[in-house]
Scaffold this motif. Sequence first.
Motif, PDB file in Angstrom:
ATOM      1  N   UNK B  62       0.832  -1.193   0.000  1.00  8.97           N
ATOM      2  CA  UNK B  62       0.000   0.000   0.000  1.00  8.97           C
ATOM      3  C   UNK B  62       0.876   1.256   0.000  1.00  8.97           C
ATOM      4  N   UNK B 101      -3.245   8.942  -3.811  1.00 10.62           N
ATOM      5  CA  UNK B 101      -3.795   7.608  -4.058  1.00 10.62           C
ATOM      6  C   UNK B 101      -4.227   6.954  -2.753  1.00 10.62           C
ATOM      7  N   UNK B 105      -8.059   6.196  -1.359  1.00 12.11           N
ATOM      8  CA  UNK B 105      -8.431   4.784  -1.241  1.00 12.11           C
ATOM      9  C   UNK B 105      -8.812   4.460   0.204  1.00 12.11           C
ATOM     10  N   UNK B 193      -8.367   7.025  -7.353  1.00  8.72           N
ATOM     11  CA  UNK B 193      -7.159   6.426  -6.776  1.00  8.72           C
ATOM     12  C   UNK B 193      -6.326   5.777  -7.886  1.00  8.72           C
ATOM     13  N   UNK B 194      -7.021   5.260  -8.907  1.00  9.54           N
ATOM     14  CA  UNK B 194      -6.291   4.635 -10.017  1.00  9.54           C
ATOM     15  C   UNK B 194      -5.600   5.689 -10.874  1.00  9.54           C
ATOM     16  N   UNK B 195      -6.258   6.845 -11.037  1.00  5.91           N
ATOM     17  CA  UNK B 195      -5.625   7.927 -11.802  1.00  5.91           C
ATOM     18  C   UNK B 195      -4.364   8.403 -11.067  1.00  5.91           C
ATOM     19  N   UNK B 197      -2.548   6.644  -9.105  1.00  5.30           N
ATOM     20  CA  UNK B 197      -1.531   5.594  -9.263  1.00  5.30           C
ATOM     21  C   UNK B 197      -0.913   5.646 -10.655  1.00  5.30           C
ATOM     22  N   UNK B 198      -1.682   6.081 -11.645  1.00  7.31           N
ATOM     23  CA  UNK B 198      -1.127   6.213 -13.002  1.00  7.31           C
ATOM     24  C   UNK B 198       0.026   7.213 -13.027  1.00  7.31           C
TER      25      UNK B 198
END
Lengths: 407, 524, 210
Positions: B62, B101, B105, B193-195, B197-198
């Motif tokens: 994480x 992120x 999350x 959160x995925x953006x 992480x991108x």
Amino acid sequence: MAQEAHGALHDLLEVRGVTRRDFLKYCGSVAAMLGLSETMAPQIAAALEGAQKLLPALWINGGSCTGCTESIAQVDSPDVATIVLDYLSFEYFETIMATAGTQAEHNITKRVEEGGYIVIYEGSVMTGFEGRAQTAGTPDKTGLAILEEVASNALAVIAVGSCAVDGGWVKAHPNPAGATGVAAWLQKQNIKTPVVNLPTCPVNPEWIVAMVVQLLLVADRDVDKFVAATKWVTREYADEVTDASVSLLMPAGIYGQSIHDNCPRRGHFENGEFVDVLGSEQEAMGYCLYKVGCKGPQTFTQCPVTRWNRRVSWCVEAGSPCIGCGGLNWVDNNAPFLMRMSDMQLGGALGNVQPGTVGAVVGGVAAAALVAHGLGMKAAGRVGDGPPMETAKAYDRKRGAKKGGDK
Amino acid sequence: MARTVVDPLTRIEGHLRVEVEVENGKVTDAWVSGTLWRGMELVLQDRHPEDAFWVSQRICGVCPISHSHASAQSTEQALGITIPNNARIIRNIIEGAQYLHSHILWFYTLTALDYVNPLNALKANIADTYALAEAAGTRVADFGAVQKRLAAFAENGQLSIFTGHYFDHPGYVLPPELDLIATAHYLEALEMQAVAAEIIAIMSGKFPHPMTSIPGGTAFVPTEQKLDDILFRLLAVKNFVDTALIPDTLAIAPFLLGAASFGGGCGNFLSWGVFEAADNDPYKRSLPRGFIESAKGLTVDKVGPEDVTEYVAHSWYDDKTTGLTPDKGKTEAKYEEYSVDGKYTWGKAARCKDLPAEVGPLSRMLVGYLSGVKPVVEIIDVALAALSKAAGATLPPTVLVSLLGRIAARNLETAVVAQWTVEWVNELIGAIKGGDSDYFVTARGSDGEGAGLWEAPRGSVGHWMSVKGGKIANYQVVAPTTWDIAPRDDKGVLGPMEQALVGTPVFDTERPLEILQVAHSFDP
Amino acid sequence: MSGHAHYREAHPLVFVITHYINLICMIMLAFSGFYIHFPFFNGFMGVARGMHFVAMYVIIINLTYRIIAAFFVKTATQLGSREVDTDIKNWLPQEENKHQLFETVKYYLFFRKEGVISAKYGSLQKIAYLATIPLTYLQAYTGFAIYGPTMNMGIFSGGLDMVGGPMNMRIIHYFMMWVFIVFTMIHAYLANIYNLNPSKIIFLWKETDH
């Protein structure tokens, strides 16, 4: 025909405003990932739409860092909400489930009784300290007991991430965790449930989805069909914990080719254009990372094709050499990561010696020996016309002396 | 008096067991146990110091960025490396993206389910929901579509991750409309959160387990296109934080004022400081270093690696290794039967100046607030004013030392970090424009000692390394969780989460919602 | 030994050519192999890999031809002789070498003064030459086993499993190159230790009398 099929998924998609066209496009990408022709898309759509119920799934964390769970949250298509709400019914998923404690354990027990589910297992199987290296649930249930329980009645187990495949970094020397993989442990316990292995650290979420869809669509949840219809590669290794030879089943479409072969920087390798210093002008030119330790030639995953984090990039594209996290026992086998594989130590008997050094020493010693020998030959007066020749073989002379005559 | 055990304690990283004693509806004693052995320190022995960057981050899926940065710093200290300025900025951006992120999350996916009841959202009136969203100044979504999707999901009868939920617990107090807003944002948060992480993936290959902040600087060389890819994603995430996360927090908080009166814990707060300053002074980091000692009131002391000790009287390690500082630390496992009177966890009891210390966003925000970090002071003052208005009384900053404060501090920090991260991207663009093209230094020694002290989203992280002859001679990690879920120390003093649990009201020991709320507030 | 004539019958032209092919291929293989192992200058990888493959195919074809040719090309079988016989005789044990292996070793280690009687090829020499044949094929095998497009074929993947993976196979391939290098060094040394007449005949096809 496929267009007329309606089912739970179709309704859900309609609710979400996903058009038929988008859906078929997605099915096409699934087909491509599975190595099927894109013309399969309508059949895939039919299979998905025809599914009456969500496939129950148990996501079990063993000796994990939760990285694979993090990774599934980064899935591209379909997005994670769709997977969790519309495809699979995760009745146990430690990191995101609503409930906890006794109730969470009850979810497992109930599902195992009813059957018809898949297990997604993240993290290594921890056998150390008599299985107490990892416990969950009362009374002090070991991770091993949980794995055996959920695997015994599952349709299939998907071992996600290198830890679940063979123990991953946790098995690296000299950790007393006793880490091993799901396949090795189930083999030892004589549990025959098929295990699909998806290494890399963490797992690439697109690959989990590919396997789940494959099971749902081609095989109608029939595991025998699933195993028969998928192209596989197998990797053999000798497991130290279970002391047995283990054969790992991996989908060939994902693990059949090396990173090197599919690398966008491959052209620079062929041109002999290399990055000598990380983060340098050569890196800005996108040259090949082979000289700074890239393990792409030895690592068999589809990373350069699938890419990571919804396909925005991957390790080599960002400038780092591949560390081979999709290989077996990858830390022990691939570290030091900044050293080229062919420079790496032989280990064991030769200690810290490298093949190149050994080769040079052997060659050097041979050369020195020849020079010394040559000097000897010269000193012995043999150079030029050669030595005086014997007139009869030593063997014959001795024999002759003994028997009183030659032949 | 009853003992309750929550195991597995879900929605966390790793494996956690909480045992509490409940008397008259309140927790009177608590034992927090980490039930997973790692062995990372042993794996790193004798390896090349650079390898620790890749391996040690795998302690945590994480917050791998922070572990990798702490590890790289310890290597750089040990080998006498000063990284180029561009590398410093790039690491700050990657770290910032991980904060965004992780916090998004954590709030929506991990802890919100302790407060938000998505099934209750089915009862929401759509028109009222829009009105409420407008009044709260929060982001509007297609609430009708979300409700339909939820209905379809509920009718299907398979509740997936909600199977066996406690949603009928009286602790769920939000009105249906707010539940619906939060659920809609839960789904958006999964995207956001995925953006975030991108952004990490673009700069570091992938997330989790990034690749480029290699000791010596960074292997990532930004191009115009990549900078653009980073910036537009960052602005999208920042927009979500400003228009959803913060207003949601302020909208939910008034319903949870009760949570301001428990869950506070030990009152000692540690921050190693995070987001490196140009001169590498840890007290000038964007969120600075500091230690707040409960007994001294709200003042910040200096703190360093020498102040850390780890005790193992109640942990499954050899008693001979107790009370060591991490630079001399040892990892010698000694497993015995789980016993709350004896040894009961794989976590060591980390202590700062011999005191249990809470780490995490609350610690950083308090240290930042007391150190006068402007954006921190401003946003905390705004939040306190809003809370005071809801409570009808002026609330002092000490109210933050509670369950509610811990949650609020994290969300407020998200907004501050989002703003900074955008500024760092501009700083990087400026540096590149100025002709700085250094990203990595190769020259390095082969012997030395280093302590990389840094902050993960969930709290203070320290990597100690000593290098002899180019190989790691000793490696020790004190992770955020080592601080927060620390067991009792040799003197019997409870760890931070244990102290926070004591005094927590428990309505129903079969459905220990409040225990989950307190445990989750630490993001263990 | 060397106190004898070197006639063309000892090395017919066709074997002079195969010997040249071996030499050139070996140099190309070693050089390109070292480059692939470590690209010590830039800009040559594609050429090096191409060279490695071409040279490998040529040397394998050449070796295979050389084996077949042994059954119909006639060469001398004795030192300094013009009398010819089928070349395969040189490959098989010969009467003149009987009981001489140990004596040859003794000679080279200076435990005896006189040179030993032998056929065209001495016992040690014959063993060494014969050993290079399977070694060359084996080297090609290990090369294919670490080459992406072929490594998954059953015949190669079986070998990979046996040695414990491509990395070990790569080390074997690398060490075997050193075996060839050391062989070549000893071969060149022993052939020319007395005088350069052997080189004159094998490279220039120039006869020398004693």
